[in-house]
Write a protein that holds these residues in place. Structure first.
Motif, short mmCIF file in Angstrom:
data_model
loop_
_atom_site.label_atom_id
_atom_site.label_comp_id
_atom_site.label_asym_id
_atom_site.label_seq_id
_atom_site.Cartn_x
_atom_site.Cartn_y
_atom_site.Cartn_z
N VAL A 282 0.84 -1.20 0.00
CA VAL A 282 0.00 0.00 0.00
C VAL A 282 0.88 1.25 0.00
N TYR A 283 0.56 2.18 -0.90
CA TYR A 283 1.24 3.47 -0.96
C TYR A 283 0.20 4.58 -1.08
N ALA A 284 0.41 5.68 -0.37
CA ALA A 284 -0.49 6.82 -0.52
C ALA A 284 0.24 8.11 -0.19
N THR A 285 -0.20 9.20 -0.84
CA THR A 285 0.35 10.52 -0.58
C THR A 285 -0.72 11.58 -0.82
N ASN A 286 -0.64 12.66 -0.07
CA ASN A 286 -1.47 13.83 -0.35
C ASN A 286 -0.57 15.06 -0.53
N GLY A 287 0.55 14.84 -1.20
CA GLY A 287 1.57 15.87 -1.32
C GLY A 287 1.09 17.18 -1.90
N ARG A 288 0.18 17.15 -2.87
CA ARG A 288 -0.24 18.41 -3.51
C ARG A 288 -1.19 19.20 -2.62
N THR A 289 -2.25 18.55 -2.15
CA THR A 289 -3.22 19.32 -1.37
C THR A 289 -2.70 19.66 0.02
N ALA A 290 -1.71 18.92 0.50
CA ALA A 290 -1.09 19.26 1.79
C ALA A 290 -0.02 20.33 1.64
N GLY A 291 0.31 20.68 0.40
CA GLY A 291 1.29 21.74 0.15
C GLY A 291 2.73 21.33 0.36
N THR A 292 3.03 20.05 0.15
CA THR A 292 4.39 19.57 0.33
C THR A 292 5.33 20.22 -0.69
N LYS A 293 6.49 20.65 -0.22
CA LYS A 293 7.50 21.25 -1.08
C LYS A 293 8.73 20.35 -1.12
N TYR A 294 9.31 20.25 -2.29
CA TYR A 294 10.52 19.45 -2.45
C TYR A 294 11.67 20.37 -2.87
N GLY A 295 12.55 20.66 -1.95
CA GLY A 295 13.71 21.47 -2.27
C GLY A 295 13.45 22.96 -2.13
N GLY A 296 14.55 23.72 -2.09
CA GLY A 296 14.46 25.16 -2.02
C GLY A 296 14.31 25.70 -0.62
N ILE B 20 5.59 15.08 -11.24
CA ILE B 20 4.45 15.83 -10.71
C ILE B 20 4.45 15.71 -9.18
N ILE B 21 3.86 16.69 -8.52
CA ILE B 21 3.46 16.54 -7.11
C ILE B 21 1.95 16.43 -7.12
N ASN B 22 1.43 15.28 -6.74
CA ASN B 22 -0.02 15.08 -6.78
C ASN B 22 -0.46 14.12 -5.68
N ASP B 23 -1.76 14.01 -5.50
CA ASP B 23 -2.35 13.14 -4.48
C ASP B 23 -2.77 11.82 -5.11
N GLY B 24 -2.78 10.78 -4.29
CA GLY B 24 -3.29 9.51 -4.78
C GLY B 24 -2.80 8.35 -3.96
N ALA B 25 -3.27 7.17 -4.32
CA ALA B 25 -2.88 5.93 -3.64
C ALA B 25 -2.85 4.79 -4.64
N VAL B 26 -2.04 3.81 -4.32
CA VAL B 26 -1.88 2.62 -5.16
C VAL B 26 -1.76 1.41 -4.24
N VAL B 27 -2.39 0.32 -4.63
CA VAL B 27 -2.26 -0.95 -3.90
C VAL B 27 -2.08 -2.08 -4.92
N PHE B 28 -1.15 -2.97 -4.63
CA PHE B 28 -1.12 -4.23 -5.38
C PHE B 28 -1.02 -5.38 -4.39
N ILE B 29 -1.62 -6.50 -4.77
CA ILE B 29 -1.75 -7.66 -3.89
C ILE B 29 -0.98 -8.83 -4.49
#
Length: 374
Positions: A106-120, A205-214
């Motif tokens: 299971v992987y998930a992120t809300n990097g875009r709507t949470a305003g996560t910044k990478y670098g700088g 991209i910085i975006n929100d979403g989740a992925v699962v594989f079984i």
């Protein structure tokens, strides 16, 4: 050793989530939805899951969210892209050893709507000394490697353009991709620099979403809802260091992984029907193709021209749009695309007669798998 297969996959509608930035998405809700879809995909129930590997989220809170109780094995992995391949490798090891029968990754992120910044901002964990020279992000390190690559091998200013154009073309065929508008060379060259020579269109991209594989045994997978996708081989090796830099562009480490992988699978680069290449930044694709023997060393920037990597070409690549067009799920969505290609479920972006797909990630931990039709 048991044969192992991916039997169920689920992922967010990345385009829909990207369109709405009005409020932060709940990362555990996103994960729960992808988990539900993966279970439905293979016809399993959450009671069947006895192994749980979570990346970028915590297994305890996720388990509570979905009502998962009593798994025999749980593990949290750090939220970095190199963990996508490791997640599958752990799942395969658990099933093959008998420690678990059916494992959800299971992987998930809300990097875009949470305003996560990478670098700088704060210095990269590699150290404050590097920050004095602008090394405040992974992109800056990759940019420096690519400067060296261009100087050594004569790659021109537009060397990465075919990669950006291909990703956008594939994204245009993918209804859940964030970016669905094709681009051309002029669009690429007019894209602003972020860390020269890398442009905005070279960045993920910085975006929100989740992925699962079984993951489960091939024998059990054959009795489930969808055609299983067998993990023919997987291999990995770390290149340990304090920063995201390798003087040879991870070539030696990648070649060692490739040699092990191809020998184990009994399949070489020329027998790969489709490639899913980890592309946090587009130069990584060039390094990957050379390290894994798809392109001559120092000449991958020429090898990717003339339609070779496009849909309908000799070796289609990143058919969902990759990390610069579909989503940046740190390698996990590329695994899902590999499964859908082998199953023949990729719609307008389907590779004809796709029986073998290779996933490759070149980073401080290099991993690769070969997926085949059962």
């Amino acid at each position: 050793m048991k044969d192992v297969a991916i039997v169920g996959v689920g992922s967010s509608d990345f385009r829909r989530l990207y369109a709405d930035k009005s409020r932060p998405n709940d990362v555990y809700q996103l994960a729960a939805e992808a988990f539900r879809d993966a279970l439905d995909d293979c016809g399993a129930t959450q009671q069947d899951i006895d192994g749980l590997i979570c990346t970028n989220i915590k297994y305890g809170q996720f388990g509570e969210t979905v009502g998962l109780t009593g798994p025999g094995f749980v593990h949290d992995l750090e939220g970095t892209g190199r963990m996508a391949g490791i997640s599958l490798q752990e799942a395969c090891a658990l099933v093959r050893s008998g420690m678990a029968d059916m494992v959800a990754c299971v992987y998930a992120t809300n990097g875009r709507t949470a305003g996560t910044k990478y670098g700088g901002g704060d210095a990269d964990p590699a150290g404050v000394y590097d920050a004095m020279y602008g090394m405040t992000s992974t992109g800056a390190y990759v940019s420096m490697m690519y400067q060296r690559y261009r100087a050594m091998y004569g790659a021109p200013e537009d060397a990465l353009a075919p990669l950006a154009i291909n990703n956008r073309a594939n994204g245009a065929r993918n209804p859940i991709a964030v970016f669905q508008k094709e681009i051309d060379l002029d669009d690429y060259l007019s894209s602003r620099f972020i860390a020269e020579p890398l442009r905005m269109l070279d960045y993920c991209i910085i975006n929100d979403g989740a992925v699962v594989f079984i993951v489960t045994s091939l024998d059990r997978a054959r009795d489930m809802r969808k055609k299983p996708v067998r993990v023919a081989a997987t291999a990995g090796r770390a290149e340990l260091g304090r920063s995201y830099i390798s003087p040879d562009f991870y070539f030696g480490t990648s070649k060692a992984v490739a040699d092990q992988l191809y020998q184990s699978a009994g399949i070489g680069p020329d027998q790969i029907d489709c490639m899913q290449v980890y592309d946090n930044f587009l130069p990584t694709i060039l390094f990957t193709l050379e390290g894994f023997g798809h392109a001559p060393r120092g000449a991958s920037w020429e090898w990717v021209r003339d339609g070779r990597i496009e849909l309908g070409g000799k070796r289609p690549m990143n058919t969902s749009g990759g990390h610069t067009s579909e989503s940046y799920m740190q390698g996990f969505a590329l695994h899902v695309e590999a499964v859908r290609q082998v199953r023949g479920e990729a719609g307008d972006r389907q590779v004809e007669n796709c029986n073998t797909v290779q996933y490759m990630c070149v980073s401080p931990i290099v991993t690769s798998h070969i997926f085949v039709a059962d």
